[in-house]
Design a protein around this motif. Sequence first.
Motif, PDB file in Angstrom:
ATOM      1  N   HIS A  17       0.870  -1.174   0.000  1.00 17.24           N
ATOM      2  CA  HIS A  17       0.000   0.000   0.000  1.00 17.24           C
ATOM      3  C   HIS A  17       0.906   1.223   0.000  1.00 17.24           C
ATOM      4  O   HIS A  17       1.615   1.474   0.981  1.00 17.24           O
TER       5      HIS A  17
ATOM      6  N   LEU B  16       1.625   5.045  -0.060  1.00 18.68           N
ATOM      7  CA  LEU B  16       1.109   6.374   0.205  1.00 18.68           C
ATOM      8  C   LEU B  16       2.281   7.344   0.396  1.00 18.68           C
ATOM      9  O   LEU B  16       2.363   8.385  -0.250  1.00 18.68           O
ATOM     10  N   THR B  17       3.205   6.950   1.275  1.00 17.21           N
ATOM     11  CA  THR B  17       4.264   7.858   1.694  1.00 17.21           C
ATOM     12  C   THR B  17       5.202   8.210   0.548  1.00 17.21           C
ATOM     13  O   THR B  17       5.581   7.354  -0.262  1.00 17.21           O
TER      14      THR B  17
ATOM     15  N   SER C 290       3.210  12.562   7.027  1.00 19.74           N
ATOM     16  CA  SER C 290       2.452  13.167   8.122  1.00 19.74           C
ATOM     17  C   SER C 290       1.343  14.065   7.571  1.00 19.74           C
ATOM     18  O   SER C 290       0.203  14.019   8.046  1.00 19.74           O
TER      19      SER C 290
ATOM     20  N   TYR D   4      -3.470  17.647   5.666  1.00 19.15           N
ATOM     21  CA  TYR D   4      -3.539  19.070   5.319  1.00 19.15           C
ATOM     22  C   TYR D   4      -4.220  19.164   3.962  1.00 19.15           C
ATOM     23  O   TYR D   4      -3.645  18.786   2.947  1.00 19.15           O
TER      24      TYR D   4
ATOM     25  N   PHE E  25       9.373   4.111   1.998  1.00 14.26           N
ATOM     26  CA  PHE E  25       9.007   3.481   3.280  1.00 14.26           C
ATOM     27  C   PHE E  25       7.828   2.525   3.133  1.00 14.26           C
ATOM     28  O   PHE E  25       6.985   2.431   4.025  1.00 14.26           O
TER      29      PHE E  25
ATOM     30  N   SER F  66       5.806  -0.793   3.210  1.00 12.26           N
ATOM     31  CA  SER F  66       5.829  -2.156   3.749  1.00 12.26           C
ATOM     32  C   SER F  66       5.582  -3.141   2.609  1.00 12.26           C
ATOM     33  O   SER F  66       4.658  -2.942   1.815  1.00 12.26           O
TER      34      SER F  66
ATOM     35  N   THR G  14       3.453   9.004  12.975  1.00 11.28           N
ATOM     36  CA  THR G  14       4.290   9.190  14.167  1.00 11.28           C
ATOM     37  C   THR G  14       3.392   9.408  15.384  1.00 11.28           C
ATOM     38  O   THR G  14       2.192   9.633  15.265  1.00 11.28           O
TER      39      THR G  14
HETATM   40  C1  FAD Z   1       8.539   0.355   9.025  1.00 13.45           C
HETATM   41  C2  FAD Z   1       7.707   1.361   8.307  1.00 13.45           C
HETATM   42  C3  FAD Z   1       6.732   0.916   7.425  1.00 13.45           C
HETATM   43  C4  FAD Z   1       5.953   1.814   6.695  1.00 13.45           C
HETATM   44  N1  FAD Z   1       5.045   1.321   5.805  1.00 13.45           N
HETATM   45  C5  FAD Z   1       4.379   2.204   4.996  1.00 13.45           C
HETATM   46  C6  FAD Z   1       3.500   1.723   3.990  1.00 13.45           C
HETATM   47  O1  FAD Z   1       3.288   0.516   3.851  1.00 13.45           O
HETATM   48  N2  FAD Z   1       2.885   2.617   3.206  1.00 13.45           N
HETATM   49  C7  FAD Z   1       3.092   3.944   3.335  1.00 13.45           C
HETATM   50  O2  FAD Z   1       2.519   4.692   2.577  1.00 13.45           O
HETATM   51  N3  FAD Z   1       3.917   4.433   4.281  1.00 13.45           N
HETATM   52  C8  FAD Z   1       4.578   3.596   5.114  1.00 13.45           C
HETATM   53  N4  FAD Z   1       5.422   4.061   6.096  1.00 13.45           N
HETATM   54  C9  FAD Z   1       5.611   5.489   6.206  1.00 13.45           C
HETATM   55  C10 FAD Z   1       5.014   6.059   7.489  1.00 13.45           C
HETATM   56  O3  FAD Z   1       3.615   6.163   7.383  1.00 13.45           O
HETATM   57  C11 FAD Z   1       5.692   7.411   7.720  1.00 13.45           C
HETATM   58  O4  FAD Z   1       7.081   7.186   7.912  1.00 13.45           O
HETATM   59  C12 FAD Z   1       5.164   8.144   8.911  1.00 13.45           C
HETATM   60  O5  FAD Z   1       3.824   8.474   8.667  1.00 13.45           O
HETATM   61  C13 FAD Z   1       5.984   9.399   9.185  1.00 13.45           C
HETATM   62  O6  FAD Z   1       6.120  10.165   8.038  1.00 13.45           O
HETATM   63  P1  FAD Z   1       7.534  10.733   7.597  1.00 13.45           P
HETATM   64  O7  FAD Z   1       8.486   9.621   7.613  1.00 13.45           O
HETATM   65  O8  FAD Z   1       7.392  11.437   6.311  1.00 13.45           O
HETATM   66  O9  FAD Z   1       7.924  11.759   8.721  1.00 13.45           O
HETATM   67  P2  FAD Z   1       7.672  13.314   8.775  1.00 13.45           P
HETATM   68  O10 FAD Z   1       6.330  13.596   8.323  1.00 13.45           O
HETATM   69  O11 FAD Z   1       8.803  13.946   8.041  1.00 13.45           O
HETATM   70  O12 FAD Z   1       7.793  13.584  10.307  1.00 13.45           O
HETATM   71  C14 FAD Z   1       8.991  14.022  10.973  1.00 13.45           C
HETATM   72  C15 FAD Z   1       8.619  14.592  12.340  1.00 13.45           C
HETATM   73  O13 FAD Z   1       7.824  15.773  12.163  1.00 13.45           O
HETATM   74  C16 FAD Z   1       6.610  15.669  12.867  1.00 13.45           C
HETATM   75  N5  FAD Z   1       5.581  16.329  12.070  1.00 13.45           N
HETATM   76  C17 FAD Z   1       5.406  16.258  10.736  1.00 13.45           C
HETATM   77  N6  FAD Z   1       4.366  17.007  10.375  1.00 13.45           N
HETATM   78  C18 FAD Z   1       3.872  17.582  11.516  1.00 13.45           C
HETATM   79  C19 FAD Z   1       2.833  18.461  11.800  1.00 13.45           C
HETATM   80  N7  FAD Z   1       2.065  18.935  10.852  1.00 13.45           N
HETATM   81  N8  FAD Z   1       2.611  18.799  13.075  1.00 13.45           N
HETATM   82  C20 FAD Z   1       3.391  18.361  14.050  1.00 13.45           C
HETATM   83  N9  FAD Z   1       4.418  17.534  13.850  1.00 13.45           N
HETATM   84  C21 FAD Z   1       4.658  17.147  12.575  1.00 13.45           C
HETATM   85  C22 FAD Z   1       6.348  14.197  12.988  1.00 13.45           C
HETATM   86  O14 FAD Z   1       5.520  13.925  14.097  1.00 13.45           O
HETATM   87  C23 FAD Z   1       7.755  13.662  13.191  1.00 13.45           C
HETATM   88  O15 FAD Z   1       8.083  13.830  14.535  1.00 13.45           O
HETATM   89  C24 FAD Z   1       6.168   3.189   6.844  1.00 13.45           C
HETATM   90  C25 FAD Z   1       7.131   3.635   7.753  1.00 13.45           C
HETATM   91  C26 FAD Z   1       7.891   2.746   8.477  1.00 13.45           C
HETATM   92  C27 FAD Z   1       8.910   3.261   9.433  1.00 13.45           C
END
Ligand code: FAD
Lengths: 414, 312, 250
Positions: free
Chosen positions: A138, A140-141, A147, A153, A179, A181, A389
């Motif tokens: 799936h 998305l990221t 986030s 947003y 990222f 899965s 997160t």
């Molecule tokens: C093992 C693993 C499996 C995953 N599997 C999938 C998958 O199958 N499909 C998929 O689509 N994604 C997947 N992900 C991605 C996952 O959903 C994201 O890593 C996660 O949502 C965090 O997004 P980011 O890495 O872009 O961090 P960022 O969005 O860059 O966040 C960095 C920091 O900023 C903070 N932050 C960001 N925006 C805000 C805000 N507006 N307000 C306050 N704080 C904020 C966050 O809380 C965090 O502390 C996976 C991630 C991991 C680690």
Amino acid sequence: MIYADDGSLSQEQRLMRDSCRAFVDDAVTPFIRSNWQREWDMSPGERLPRSILEGAETIGVRTLGVPEAHGGVDLEHDTEVRTFALISEEIARGDSGLADKLVQNWKVSILLREFAPKHLQDKWFPRLLADPQFLLAHCLTEPRGASDRWLPYNVPEAAMHTKAVLKDGHWVINGRKQFISNGFDASLYVVYANTDTSVGMLQGTSSFLVPRDTPGLTVTKCNETMGCRFMNNGELVFEDCRVPADHLLVQNTALGSAGKYFRAGKIIQAAKNLGVGVACFERTADYVQNYVQGGRILIKHQAVALRLADMATRIEAVRSLIERASRAVDEGHPDMDALCNMAKVYASEEIMKVATHALELHGGNGAMLEFGIEKLFRDAAIFLHMDATVDVSRMKIIKTMFPATAGKYAGPEN
Amino acid sequence: MSVLVLAEHNGLVLDDATARAVTAAILVDPDVHVLVAGRDCGAVAARAAMLAGVAKVLIADDGDLADQLCEPLAGLIAGLGERYDAFVAPATTSGKSVMPRVAALLDVMQISDVIAVEAPDRFRRPIYAGNIIQTVRSRDSKKVLTIRTSAFSPAPSEHAKPIEPVNFQRGPHLSSFVAKVMARSDRPELTSARIVVSGGRGLGSAENFEAVLAPLADALGAALGASRAAVDAGFVSNDLQVGQTGKIVAPDLYIACGISGAIQHLAGMKDSKVIVAINKDPEAPIFQVADYGLVADLFEAVPEIRAAMPAG
Amino acid sequence: MRIMVAVKRVVDPNVKVRLLADGSGIDLTGLKMTMNPFDEIAVEEAVRLRELAIASEVLVVSIGPDKATETLRTALAMGADRGLLIKTDAPIEPLSVAKLLRAAAIEEKPDLILLGKQAIDDDCNQTGQMLAAQLGWAQGTFASNLAVEGDAVTVTREVDGGSQTVRLVLPAVITVDLRLNEPRYASLPNIMKAKKKPIAERQPADYGIVVEQRLEIVRLEEPAGRLAGIKVGSATELVERLRSEAGVLS
Ligand SMILES: Cc1cc2nc3c(=O)[nH]c(=O)nc-3n(C[C@H](O)[C@H](O)[C@H](O)COP(=O)(O)OP(=O)(O)OC[C@H]3O[C@@H](n4cnc5c(N)ncnc54)[C@H](O)[C@@H]3O)c2cc1C
Ligand SMILES: Cc1cc2nc3c(=O)[nH]c(=O)nc-3n(C[C@H](O)[C@H](O)[C@H](O)COP(=O)(O)OP(=O)(O)OC[C@H]3O[C@@H](n4cnc5c(N)ncnc54)[C@H](O)[C@@H]3O)c2cc1C
Ligand SMILES: Cc1cc2nc3c(=O)[nH]c(=O)nc-3n(C[C@H](O)[C@H](O)[C@H](O)COP(=O)(O)OP(=O)(O)OC[C@H]3O[C@@H](n4cnc5c(N)ncnc54)[C@H](O)[C@@H]3O)c2cc1C
């Protein structure tokens, strides 16, 4: 204590739980305990022996979510999410990476059965069922944006960077997903892309079915993660990747329509996390009742006993919240969105503490790879990030409760 | 009235288990008779007649009894039902097969695996893999017992008692003998050996069983035993399995090598007088029951023990 | 050919049971229960014969409280066709179990009855043999292999010192040993399907059978546990201690 109360489960749920536990105890745990080096094999395809997924197949746990008409299993609909929780916990108790691999199939199957046209269901479900190594993912990221999508947003500047345009009866996808899965080894992907740049993501994001062998799709790497290492997280690039028009699952409102996926997903996430906690407790309870320090088994030292009590209490609290949240999702309760985010975030922080206690109570052994306790600690840490997160999950909770005001000030800068 | 003990034999030799069953039978009633059923088994009957405490031996000689098939054998014993108050057999695979059949024909509840006779109608027996000991009183007028041989010492020999033929009536041929494959071994029999050297999954292969464990067993004049995991992995044949569902042994010395000590295994050996465990995992549960534990790689420790032996 | 399999609900073999504080019974509260492991092997064998079209139907029977339906469901999920619960809350001895199974067999007319060689709770190892006697059928205990050939079944039995093969005229009763097969897991889809398979319910009185207790349980005790001994430092020390201290080596 520690485990689900049998009285709260249906007969079928108990039997399913028993089969999963037997499989985990017979096949998964012995593999993990005697092959700790395998986690660090740097050829991801080789890491988890094929026999483990084949074993998972013998209990029919790889293809939940596939409708019975397509040869899958119809769980009781009014307790489906609770059943998902029960089973994912059991598998994760053996290995959370394996659980990740499997639950991605369930979650994506739910989307397919809801949104894929019949002829594509007829095509893909049998293939999924026929091959024990067949996995779904799936996507998305993106490198910039996860986030934002969770919150979400809903403004044009937060839109997906991956774009899909309809040309000559085909959707042409360009962009990058990270990222993901099962991203490294899935055979079929659900991919989200922007299809209308003029609106916010809730109105302008569509979802597509993309088979792995589609020209223009490249799996660029396997992300080497700190935990859940038997699930191969991957990165994908789409360069003029063309899928037939009928591979569109939901046009423009894909994010809102995926609620079913997301809610079940959060519960499953929390439940897998709980499974890691249960494993921490079992291993630790066993250790402190056998290991002697200062002439007494550890549990006789009060400081040790108290930590174990703390572990048990946190596990029970997480379980209670998961049960409440999963029931809410099954019953379509108005608070279900807040509750499933609560369960997910609470589990991630509490089980992290449980794992920390496990590490502490194992003394120096806790830090040693061959002992397997540090693995549980690493696995627990992954849950802080996967599926949003900690902070973003909290934002979601409070925005659900106070939609008009909560977090408004933290909006995008103009 | 009296007690009838079913003799365990292979047509030629009386098994030591019979002498142990006699010891138990005497505690039920001092008038003990032994039944030797088979074909041309006069030598066995003669041997049984010498067991101390046996008042007489009955011999049933018939082709239908040659293979010790349960159906004719149970019919024979149940046919003697009027004459005896109690029927006793060692809890060997043949005793365990035939006696419940006898009990059902007499409509009484059998008492399996007796480890102590408290009174002619009161017996102790293990349940839950030996984790609980049950004392039961039989309300049946006739008793049918199987005896855990490791719990009773063999009756000694003395002067011979009379041997009497007994009539056997053939019944329908429900089953027939096809073949028998006996593991041949020059080592002592597992259930009666004074020393048992046992190996588990830790041995790793059939070759290691032969090359590492067998020399120690031979140096000690010991029987070889094994855990179920070792049997399942094909290291040794299944008749060497010790445990809840294998053989129950209680030798003077039991040496467990590369065996973790699962409760099902302990059920088969925890009444040994002295237990030695050799395991490389200091946490292995086997150490909780071992009198002497050696945390070591068995591939180094076992040859060292062999070398440290006086004759070695 | 129709096969009947008897299944018993027992405490999970990995659980260590304890006595109630007053010693009056075994504390079963909250203990994990499961199908007797030997019975799983019996069910597996029956289901395999069914899959090979040697058997046309597999009936599973359990005698016990309501909860025993869960054990029957497990067997149905493994592939048995239908279940029969003979309901009794009273503790029940092998002799009565055999009588009830006999009554069921007279009604159901199976050609082959499979049972586990022993239940891992009471460790009796009697029921199959008693049932065979009551029915006047042939018996094959401790089966590690079986082959149906026409109106007979050839059984390889695990016996002391090796194995023995016998040929039984059908109908017959066979009790199975651990190495006969490796039972499958009840898979999740099959657990859901089993929900729709029928389970009939009867009372012992329906067969005119009164469940009686022939054995009075006088006492239950936990055996004096063995105390862990000492760890020795070397092979030489071990041999020395076995000789001088334990006196088991000459
Ligand atoms: C093992 C693993 C499996 C995953 N599997 C999938 C998958 O199958 N499909 C998929 O689509 N994604 C997947 N992900 C991605 C996952 O959903 C994201 O890593 C996660 O949502 C965090 O997004 P980011 O890495 O872009 O961090 P960022 O969005 O860059 O966040 C960095 C920091 O900023 C903070 N932050 C960001 N925006 C805000 C805000 N507006 N307000 C306050 N704080 C904020 C966050 O809380 C965090 O502390 C996976 C991630 C991991 C680690
Ligand atoms: C990376 C690493 C490097 C190391 N380097 C060295 C080195 O160079 N030299 C060296 O000598 N050692 C070294 N050690 C060993 C280290 O000092 C010990 O691992 C540490 O002190 C814990 O002892 P233990 O492992 O025996 O744990 P244990 O003492 O068994 O502790 C297990 C648990 O029981 C608790 N506990 C134990 N006793 C009591 C008590 N009486 N009351 C309450 N709680 C109690 C502990 O707090 C802990 O939670 C190293 C360890 C590691 C992990
Ligand atoms: C219904 C039922 C009935 C059963 N009946 C029986 C029975 O009758 N008998 C029986 O034995 N089991 C029985 N079992 C199985 C039992 O539960 C265990 O699985 C089995 O006893 C384990 O065998 P093991 O100790 O050899 O193997 P493991 O548990 O795998 O232990 C192997 C041990 O070898 C040690 N080791 C490995 N390499 C070395 C080395 N180089 N040097 C030193 N040590 C080493 C390891 O540390 C480990 O402790 C039964 C199970 C069930 C469910």
